[in-house]
Motif scaffolding. Structure first.
Motif, PDB file in Angstrom:
ATOM      1  N   SER A  46      38.204  60.376  64.998  1.00 14.74           N
ATOM      2  CA  SER A  46      39.499  60.144  65.029  1.00 14.74           C
ATOM      3  C   SER A  46      40.080  61.245  66.241  1.00 14.74           C
ATOM      4  O   SER A  46      39.588  61.991  66.484  1.00 14.74           O
ATOM      5  N   PHE A  47      40.934  60.532  66.900  1.00 15.94           N
ATOM      6  CA  PHE A  47      41.700  61.285  67.789  1.00 15.94           C
ATOM      7  C   PHE A  47      42.905  61.780  67.403  1.00 15.94           C
ATOM      8  O   PHE A  47      43.979  60.943  66.926  1.00 15.94           O
ATOM      9  N   LEU A  48      43.318  63.108  67.391  1.00 15.93           N
ATOM     10  CA  LEU A  48      44.543  63.553  67.147  1.00 15.93           C
ATOM     11  C   LEU A  48      45.367  64.141  68.518  1.00 15.93           C
ATOM     12  O   LEU A  48      44.582  64.986  69.209  1.00 15.93           O
ATOM     13  N   LYS A  49      46.168  63.226  69.092  1.00 19.18           N
ATOM     14  CA  LYS A  49      46.949  63.666  70.041  1.00 19.18           C
ATOM     15  C   LYS A  49      48.266  64.063  69.911  1.00 19.18           C
ATOM     16  O   LYS A  49      48.869  64.515  71.030  1.00 19.18           O
ATOM     17  N   ASP A  50      48.789  64.280  68.726  1.00 21.89           N
ATOM     18  CA  ASP A  50      49.861  65.012  68.292  1.00 21.89           C
ATOM     19  C   ASP A  50      49.583  66.491  67.807  1.00 21.89           C
ATOM     20  O   ASP A  50      48.912  66.830  67.019  1.00 21.89           O
ATOM     21  N   PRO A  51      50.098  67.398  68.791  1.00 23.27           N
ATOM     22  CA  PRO A  51      50.065  68.871  68.327  1.00 23.27           C
ATOM     23  C   PRO A  51      50.412  69.304  66.865  1.00 23.27           C
ATOM     24  O   PRO A  51      49.929  70.258  66.096  1.00 23.27           O
ATOM     25  N   THR A  52      51.486  68.611  66.579  1.00 20.09           N
ATOM     26  CA  THR A  52      51.811  68.974  65.319  1.00 20.09           C
ATOM     27  C   THR A  52      51.244  68.387  64.110  1.00 20.09           C
ATOM     28  O   THR A  52      50.684  69.195  63.042  1.00 20.09           O
ATOM     29  N   LEU A  53      50.820  67.173  64.240  1.00 19.15           N
ATOM     30  CA  LEU A  53      49.561  66.775  63.433  1.00 19.15           C
ATOM     31  C   LEU A  53      48.297  67.595  63.272  1.00 19.15           C
ATOM     32  O   LEU A  53      47.843  67.862  62.261  1.00 19.15           O
ATOM     33  N   LEU A  54      47.650  67.922  64.301  1.00 21.41           N
ATOM     34  CA  LEU A  54      46.788  68.507  64.444  1.00 21.41           C
ATOM     35  C   LEU A  54      46.995  69.944  63.498  1.00 21.41           C
ATOM     36  O   LEU A  54      46.141  70.627  62.912  1.00 21.41           O
ATOM     37  N   SER A  55      48.195  70.577  63.800  1.00 20.94           N
ATOM     38  CA  SER A  55      48.400  71.830  63.156  1.00 20.94           C
ATOM     39  C   SER A  55      48.705  71.494  61.739  1.00 20.94           C
ATOM     40  O   SER A  55      47.998  72.658  60.926  1.00 20.94           O
ATOM     41  N   VAL A  56      48.951  70.540  61.259  1.00 17.65           N
ATOM     42  CA  VAL A  56      49.138  70.355  59.667  1.00 17.65           C
ATOM     43  C   VAL A  56      47.465  69.954  59.291  1.00 17.65           C
ATOM     44  O   VAL A  56      47.242  70.734  58.301  1.00 17.65           O
ATOM     45  N   VAL A  57      46.822  69.340  59.976  1.00 15.01           N
ATOM     46  CA  VAL A  57      45.490  69.043  59.414  1.00 15.01           C
ATOM     47  C   VAL A  57      44.701  70.482  59.511  1.00 15.01           C
ATOM     48  O   VAL A  57      43.852  70.440  58.310  1.00 15.01           O
ATOM     49  N   THR A  58      44.740  71.176  60.328  1.00 12.81           N
ATOM     50  CA  THR A  58      43.829  72.530  60.486  1.00 12.81           C
ATOM     51  C   THR A  58      44.317  73.465  59.292  1.00 12.81           C
ATOM     52  O   THR A  58      43.846  74.528  59.046  1.00 12.81           O
ATOM     53  N   SER A  59      45.981  73.354  58.939  1.00 16.45           N
ATOM     54  CA  SER A  59      46.329  74.218  58.068  1.00 16.45           C
ATOM     55  C   SER A  59      46.483  73.644  56.484  1.00 16.45           C
ATOM     56  O   SER A  59      46.996  74.508  55.689  1.00 16.45           O
ATOM     57  N   LEU A  60      45.804  72.680  56.358  1.00 18.28           N
ATOM     58  CA  LEU A  60      45.885  71.922  54.983  1.00 18.28           C
ATOM     59  C   LEU A  60      45.333  72.902  53.870  1.00 18.28           C
ATOM     60  O   LEU A  60      45.936  73.099  52.846  1.00 18.28           O
ATOM     61  N   SER A  61      44.220  73.588  54.245  1.00 19.29           N
ATOM     62  CA  SER A  61      43.618  74.442  53.141  1.00 19.29           C
ATOM     63  C   SER A  61      44.427  75.668  53.007  1.00 19.29           C
ATOM     64  O   SER A  61      44.039  76.314  52.001  1.00 19.29           O
ATOM     65  N   ASP A  62      45.199  76.027  53.839  1.00 25.16           N
ATOM     66  CA  ASP A  62      46.178  77.166  53.672  1.00 25.16           C
ATOM     67  C   ASP A  62      47.343  77.064  52.823  1.00 25.16           C
ATOM     68  O   ASP A  62      48.090  77.687  52.543  1.00 25.16           O
ATOM     69  N   HIS A  63      47.475  75.742  52.536  1.00 23.09           N
ATOM     70  CA  HIS A  63      48.697  75.440  51.756  1.00 23.09           C
ATOM     71  C   HIS A  63      48.616  74.968  50.397  1.00 23.09           C
ATOM     72  O   HIS A  63      47.453  74.239  50.286  1.00 23.09           O
ATOM     73  N   PRO A  64      49.375  74.979  49.317  1.00 15.84           N
ATOM     74  CA  PRO A  64      49.100  74.452  47.980  1.00 15.84           C
ATOM     75  C   PRO A  64      49.053  73.215  48.108  1.00 15.84           C
ATOM     76  O   PRO A  64      48.544  72.069  47.072  1.00 15.84           O
ATOM     77  N   SER A  65      49.642  72.209  48.837  1.00 12.05           N
ATOM     78  CA  SER A  65      50.036  70.818  49.144  1.00 12.05           C
ATOM     79  C   SER A  65      50.007  70.347  50.592  1.00 12.05           C
ATOM     80  O   SER A  65      50.274  71.145  51.489  1.00 12.05           O
ATOM     81  N   ALA A  66      49.730  69.176  50.633  1.00 11.58           N
ATOM     82  CA  ALA A  66      50.159  68.471  52.210  1.00 11.58           C
ATOM     83  C   ALA A  66      51.458  68.477  52.317  1.00 11.58           C
ATOM     84  O   ALA A  66      51.973  68.809  53.744  1.00 11.58           O
ATOM     85  N   ARG A  67      52.531  68.365  51.342  1.00 10.21           N
ATOM     86  CA  ARG A  67      53.780  68.319  51.680  1.00 10.21           C
ATOM     87  C   ARG A  67      54.232  69.875  52.092  1.00 10.21           C
ATOM     88  O   ARG A  67      54.878  69.975  53.054  1.00 10.21           O
ATOM     89  N   ALA A  68      53.538  70.878  51.657  1.00 14.40           N
ATOM     90  CA  ALA A  68      54.065  72.305  51.953  1.00 14.40           C
ATOM     91  C   ALA A  68      53.219  72.293  53.480  1.00 14.40           C
ATOM     92  O   ALA A  68      53.958  73.094  54.233  1.00 14.40           O
ATOM     93  N   ALA A  69      52.277  71.787  53.815  1.00 15.07           N
ATOM     94  CA  ALA A  69      51.595  72.127  55.194  1.00 15.07           C
ATOM     95  C   ALA A  69      52.617  71.318  56.210  1.00 15.07           C
ATOM     96  O   ALA A  69      52.922  71.677  57.142  1.00 15.07           O
ATOM     97  N   VAL A  70      53.072  70.261  55.785  1.00 14.22           N
ATOM     98  CA  VAL A  70      54.188  69.350  56.645  1.00 14.22           C
ATOM     99  C   VAL A  70      55.335  70.209  56.886  1.00 14.22           C
ATOM    100  O   VAL A  70      55.719  70.578  58.018  1.00 14.22           O
ATOM    101  N   ALA A  71      55.720  70.780  55.660  1.00 10.71           N
ATOM    102  CA  ALA A  71      57.094  71.618  55.813  1.00 10.71           C
ATOM    103  C   ALA A  71      57.202  72.676  56.656  1.00 10.71           C
ATOM    104  O   ALA A  71      57.802  73.038  57.214  1.00 10.71           O
TER     105      ALA A  71
END
Length: 104
Positions: A46-71
């Motif tokens: 998969s190609f991630l071309k959106d820096p915000t999406l990349l930031s969310v994906v790489t920080s998922l494990s740092d947050h209690p939920s995907a919603r928190a990572a997106v927020a």
């Protein structure tokens, strides 16, 4: 993002309020355009071309939920919807998986 088409079933099966993380068999490789995600088990790419999406994906494990990572990105409502759809697609291809207590 990924080349897999989004279907309504994919979007409804993804729960933003659950804990998610990059699948243990997935390598995230930074690239000038964003990043490549390679799943060693399925051999999918998969190609991630959106820096915000990349930031969310790489920080998922740092947050209690995907919603928190997106927020945490400060994204507006439209961007949050787009990110949620992208995460749903990544989940449907096992690039990201729901975390359990054992894998947290």
């Amino acid at each position: 993002m990924t080349a897999v088409p989004e279907s309504p079933a994919v979007l409804t099966s993804f729960d933003l309020d659950r804990a998610w993380g990059v699948h243990p068999s997935v390598a995230v490789r930074p690239e000038p355009f964003g990043a490549l995600l390679y799943h060693f088990g399925t051999r999918r790419l998969s190609f991630l071309k959106d820096p915000t999406l990349l930031s969310v994906v790489t920080s998922l494990s740092d947050h209690p939920s995907a919603r928190a990572a997106v927020a945490a990105t400060g994204a507006d409502v439209a961007q949050q919807r787009r990110l949620a759809r992208a995460l749903a697609t990544l989940a449907s291809t096992d690039m990201i998986t729901e975390r359990t207590e054992a894998s947290s």
